[in-house]
Design a protein around this motif. Sequence first.
Motif, mmCIF file in Angstrom:
data_model
loop_
_atom_site.group_PDB
_atom_site.id
_atom_site.type_symbol
_atom_site.label_atom_id
_atom_site.label_comp_id
_atom_site.label_asym_id
_atom_site.label_seq_id
_atom_site.Cartn_x
_atom_site.Cartn_y
_atom_site.Cartn_z
ATOM 1 N N TYR A 86 0.847 -1.181 0.000
ATOM 2 C CA TYR A 86 0.000 0.000 0.000
ATOM 3 C C TYR A 86 0.888 1.237 0.000
ATOM 4 O O TYR A 86 2.047 1.181 0.369
ATOM 5 C CB TYR A 86 -0.889 0.032 1.258
ATOM 6 N N GLY A 87 0.300 2.335 -0.385
ATOM 7 C CA GLY A 87 0.993 3.616 -0.302
ATOM 8 C C GLY A 87 0.112 4.608 0.420
ATOM 9 O O GLY A 87 -1.114 4.549 0.333
ATOM 10 N N ALA A 88 0.724 5.531 1.136
ATOM 11 C CA ALA A 88 -0.008 6.589 1.826
ATOM 12 C C ALA A 88 0.565 7.925 1.366
ATOM 13 O O ALA A 88 1.771 8.139 1.409
ATOM 14 C CB ALA A 88 0.126 6.443 3.336
ATOM 15 N N ASP A 89 -0.320 8.810 0.902
ATOM 16 C CA ASP A 89 0.071 10.128 0.419
ATOM 17 C C ASP A 89 -0.683 11.194 1.201
ATOM 18 O O ASP A 89 -1.882 11.051 1.443
ATOM 19 C CB ASP A 89 -0.282 10.289 -1.066
ATOM 20 N N GLU B 283 -1.439 15.568 1.674
ATOM 21 C CA GLU B 283 -1.532 16.783 0.868
ATOM 22 C C GLU B 283 -0.218 17.557 0.832
ATOM 23 O O GLU B 283 0.107 18.199 -0.166
ATOM 24 C CB GLU B 283 -2.644 17.678 1.418
ATOM 25 N N ASN B 284 0.575 17.479 1.895
ATOM 26 C CA ASN B 284 1.827 18.244 1.925
ATOM 27 C C ASN B 284 2.955 17.553 1.156
ATOM 28 O O ASN B 284 4.088 18.014 1.176
ATOM 29 C CB ASN B 284 2.256 18.547 3.362
ATOM 30 N N GLY B 285 2.657 16.454 0.467
ATOM 31 C CA GLY B 285 3.644 15.813 -0.395
ATOM 32 C C GLY B 285 4.343 14.606 0.196
ATOM 33 O O GLY B 285 5.134 13.962 -0.490
ATOM 34 N N ASP B 286 4.066 14.294 1.455
ATOM 35 C CA ASP B 286 4.679 13.098 2.045
ATOM 36 C C ASP B 286 4.126 11.850 1.378
ATOM 37 O O ASP B 286 2.933 11.734 1.143
ATOM 38 C CB ASP B 286 4.392 13.015 3.552
ATOM 39 N N ARG B 287 5.009 10.928 1.055
ATOM 40 C CA ARG B 287 4.621 9.629 0.476
ATOM 41 C C ARG B 287 5.341 8.559 1.271
ATOM 42 O O ARG B 287 6.569 8.583 1.408
ATOM 43 C CB ARG B 287 5.032 9.553 -0.992
ATOM 44 N N ILE B 288 4.580 7.619 1.808
ATOM 45 C CA ILE B 288 5.153 6.498 2.549
ATOM 46 C C ILE B 288 4.726 5.215 1.843
ATOM 47 O O ILE B 288 3.536 4.962 1.655
ATOM 48 C CB ILE B 288 4.654 6.464 4.017
ATOM 49 N N ASP B 289 5.700 4.422 1.422
ATOM 50 C CA ASP B 289 5.416 3.134 0.802
ATOM 51 C C ASP B 289 5.242 2.085 1.886
ATOM 52 O O ASP B 289 6.061 1.995 2.806
ATOM 53 C CB ASP B 289 6.544 2.728 -0.145
ATOM 54 N N PRO C 170 3.131 1.689 4.548
ATOM 55 C CA PRO C 170 3.216 2.257 5.897
ATOM 56 C C PRO C 170 2.747 1.281 6.977
ATOM 57 O O PRO C 170 1.841 0.490 6.765
ATOM 58 C CB PRO C 170 2.276 3.455 5.819
ATOM 59 N N SER C 171 3.388 1.385 8.126
ATOM 60 C CA SER C 171 2.956 0.594 9.280
ATOM 61 C C SER C 171 1.779 1.304 9.942
ATOM 62 O O SER C 171 1.463 2.455 9.634
ATOM 63 C CB SER C 171 4.105 0.468 10.284
ATOM 64 N N GLU C 172 1.145 0.640 10.888
ATOM 65 C CA GLU C 172 0.052 1.248 11.645
ATOM 66 C C GLU C 172 0.541 2.501 12.370
ATOM 67 O O GLU C 172 -0.137 3.528 12.388
ATOM 68 C CB GLU C 172 -0.508 0.241 12.639
ATOM 69 N N ASP C 173 1.729 2.434 12.954
ATOM 70 C CA ASP C 173 2.295 3.593 13.655
ATOM 71 C C ASP C 173 2.556 4.764 12.705
ATOM 72 O O ASP C 173 2.329 5.921 13.055
ATOM 73 C CB ASP C 173 3.594 3.214 14.370
#
Length: 81
Positions: A6-9, A11-17, A19-22
């Motif tokens: 999964y990926g989490a994006d 609005e401020n441009g952060d992208r985490i591939d 991501p863990s629950e934390d």
Amino acid sequence: MGAQYYGADSENGDRIDDPSEDTLFMMISDLNDSDNTFVVVQPDEDDPVWFTSVAVPRLPRTANQAGQRLLKQGLDAALCL
């Protein structure tokens, strides 16, 4: 409809591939009502069939600003004190 990654994006441009629950908790905790109002999580694939999001509404800071915003949109605003 699970996905391996999964990926989490935000609005401020952060992208985490993947991501863990934390990490998701941290991204959601960093939301504010000015420049980072949402986080979107979706499968890391070309054409995902689903997504989920968390958002903070952009609220006016005062009742006067709320009334002005409504009037600008052409709506009648009434303020009850």
